[in-house]
Design an enzyme around this catalytic site. Structure first.
Site, PDB file in Angstrom:
ATOM      1  N   VAL A  86       0.974  -1.178  -0.093  1.00  0.00           N
ATOM      2  CA  VAL A  86       0.082  -0.065   0.081  1.00  0.00           C
ATOM      3  C   VAL A  86       0.960   1.293   0.051  1.00  0.00           C
ATOM      4  CG1 VAL A  86      -1.891  -1.425   1.271  1.00  0.00           C
ATOM      5  CG2 VAL A  86      -0.272   0.101   2.508  1.00  0.00           C
ATOM      6  N   THR A 128       7.735   0.557   0.465  1.00  0.00           N
ATOM      7  CA  THR A 128       9.101   1.388   1.109  1.00  0.00           C
ATOM      8  C   THR A 128       8.382   1.916   2.463  1.00  0.00           C
ATOM      9  OG1 THR A 128      10.054   1.855  -0.914  1.00  0.00           O
ATOM     10  CG2 THR A 128      10.577   3.192   0.914  1.00  0.00           C
ATOM     11  N   ALA A 218      18.345   3.532   1.685  1.00  0.00           N
ATOM     12  CA  ALA A 218      19.795   3.904   1.350  1.00  0.00           C
ATOM     13  C   ALA A 218      19.955   3.691  -0.086  1.00  0.00           C
ATOM     14  CB  ALA A 218      20.877   2.910   2.348  1.00  0.00           C
ATOM     15  N   CYS A 272       9.763   7.223  -5.560  1.00  0.00           N
ATOM     16  CA  CYS A 272      10.449   6.810  -4.256  1.00  0.00           C
ATOM     17  C   CYS A 272      11.755   7.664  -4.132  1.00  0.00           C
ATOM     18  CB  CYS A 272      11.079   5.257  -4.826  1.00  0.00           C
ATOM     19  SG  CYS A 272      10.049   4.010  -4.710  1.00  0.00           S
TER      20      CYS A 272
END
Length: 480
Positions: A86, A128, A218, A272
């Site tokens: 989600v 993420t 990272a 992202c």
């Protein structure tokens, strides 16, 4: 038969589950979503996302061991492994606004899993998420467990849109993080066995939960950092007469550095990079590391600077005004081979040009008119919320027309801005385009894809990021 359910039928959930279904015919895979229109599209001939190779896989597996459904609770209850994919948007208000991830949708998913489950589950983070999210999710599930055992795993995705299917077929690595307990290790092995159907064992990396969560942030931060580094260098190249392509090539030959992600452009985009760096900044700030937070903030600042610098070049080159002038925008997606417009540099460039009262004619082969209109009328980060929770967009954006042909976009235009590196833009008949434009005719190449020498021979005034400046542009005053 092992049953997998994925909550979220977006850019990550859909392609990932399709490939798992293809590679693991003995596993039943169901992708669920509360959006009826999205699930309807997944079950139709016109998939809701464009990704090379995806359509063939879906057609091959759909109805056999791959299913798309809006019956979320039923399929979650029946699943052995639940992937949660989600949205984790950046918070727009409250504590950490503009930096922290909003875990509203993740928490709702966790509470729903606890409500409907009647058997043990492996819950896999596929979105993420900030470090320690698994710990929070575990608390929600354990406090509502009703005697059911839940194991939480982190399995971040490292897909690049446009090459997602190939990335899934042949990944650099698959990362699985879990608890360092017997049950946690058993859960890791279960998920590892799924990927082992096609991924070599030495590419499946196992870590603790926190390492897996942080590794995703990272990786994206490091990649974005490289883009901002070369973009910062592109400004210096223009100032000195160097060619950023030559500099990048020379630098990339250093085996310690490598050539990937060293292409100068109008800026990075996608769902992202910016979101993850802002999230990383917030985590650093919360852990008392302001110097580290400021370091990563600079990656975002350089990206914003690059977009602003591009617009300044456009305006200053055209006699310091674009008011009333038609500018063709070629490409709106954040990169080629995708219809995704999340955080695309085109949004900021177009908005800045519109503020200067330019008239825009936009063409992108994969982005719809409705999507472009929504993007140009939404505030930052609103794109990452479900459609029904986004602010209502106006029906039209003034001074913007969306066309379905590059030649039509450029007809009678004063300038062309190339903002996505679609292959078709490299092979356009630029003589034909030049003949039908206002003069002087400008090309502002934000992706360094055109043959600058050839276009100048045709008669264009060309600006290409990080390349030696056209004499015309060098002599024009800079915008303040």
């Amino acid at each position: 038969m092992v049953k997998i359910c994925c909550i979220g039928a977006g850019y990550v959930g859909g392609p990932t589950m399709a490939v798992i279904a293809l590679k693991c015919p003995s596993i039943q895979v169901v992708v669920v979503d509360i959006s009826v229109s999205r699930i309807t599209a997944w079950n139709s001939e016109q998939l809701p996302i464009y990704e090379p190779g995806l359509e063939d896989i879906v057609k091959q597996c759909r109805g056999k061991n791959l299913f798309f459904s809006t019956d979320v609770e039923k399929n979650v209850a029946e699943a052995d492994i639940i992937f949660v994919s989600v949205n984790t948007p950046t918070k727009t208000q409250g504590l950490g606004a503009g930096r922290a991830a909003d875990l509203t949708y993740w928490e709702s998913a966790a509470r729903m899993i606890a409500d409907v489950s009647t058997s043990n589950k492996i819950v896999v983070e596929k979105s993420t998420v900030p470090v320690k999210t698994a710990e929070a999710i575990e608390k929600i599930l354990s406090f509502n467990s009703k005697g059911i055992n839940y194991q939480i795993l982190s399995n971040p995705e490292f897909l690049a849109e446009g090459t997602a299917i190939q990335d899934l077929f042949n990944p650099d690595r698959v990362l699985i993080g879990g608890k360092e307990t017997p049950d946690g290790q058993k859960a890791i092995q279960t998920l590892k066995d799924v990927y082992a159907h096609w991924v070599p064992e030495d590419r499946i990396i196992t870590t603790n939960l926190w390492s897996a969560e942080l590794s995703k942030l990272a990786a994206n931060a490091f990649l974005a950092q490289r883009i901002s580094s070369v973009n910062a260098m592109s400004a210096l190249c223009e100032a000195t007469g160097a060619d950023v392509s030559q500099v990048s090539h020379a630098v990339g030959k250093d085996t310690r550095i490598g050539s990937k992600f060293l292409n100068a452009s109008v800026g990075f985009g996608g769902s992202c990079f910016q979101k993850d760096i802002l999230n990383l900044v917030y985590i650093c700030e919360c852990n008392g590391l302001p110097e580290v937070a400021n370091y990563w903030k600079q990656v975002i600042k350089v990206n914003d600077y690059q977009k602003k610098r591009f617009v300044n070049r456009v305006v200053s080159s055209m006699f310091n005004t674009v008011s009333g002038k038609k500018i063709a925008i070629l490409g709106f997606a954040f990169k080629k081979d995708t219809g995704d417009t999340r955080e695309t540099p085109a949004i900021d460039v177009c908005k800045e040009l519109l503020r200067d009262r330019a008239r825009l004619s936009i063409y992108d082969p994969q982005v719809t008119m409705d999507q472009i209109q929504r993007d140009l009328s939404m505030d930052k980060f609103d794109w990452d919320h479900p459609v029904h929770l986004r602010p209502v967009s106006p029906g039209t954006v003034k001074k913007v027309s969306i066309v379905w042909d590059a030649y039509e976009a450029a007809r009678d235009a004063h300038a062309i801005c190339i903002l996505t590196e679609w292959d078709e833009f490299k092979t356009l008949d630029y003589q034909r385009i030049f003949d039908n434009m206002q003069k002087p005719a400008f090309v502002f190449d934000g992706r360094n894809i055109v043959n600058v020498k050839k276009l100048r021979e045709i008669g264009f005034i060309v600006y290409s990021i990080g390349k030696p400046l056209d004499p015309w542009i060098k002599d024009m005053p800079a915008v303040a």
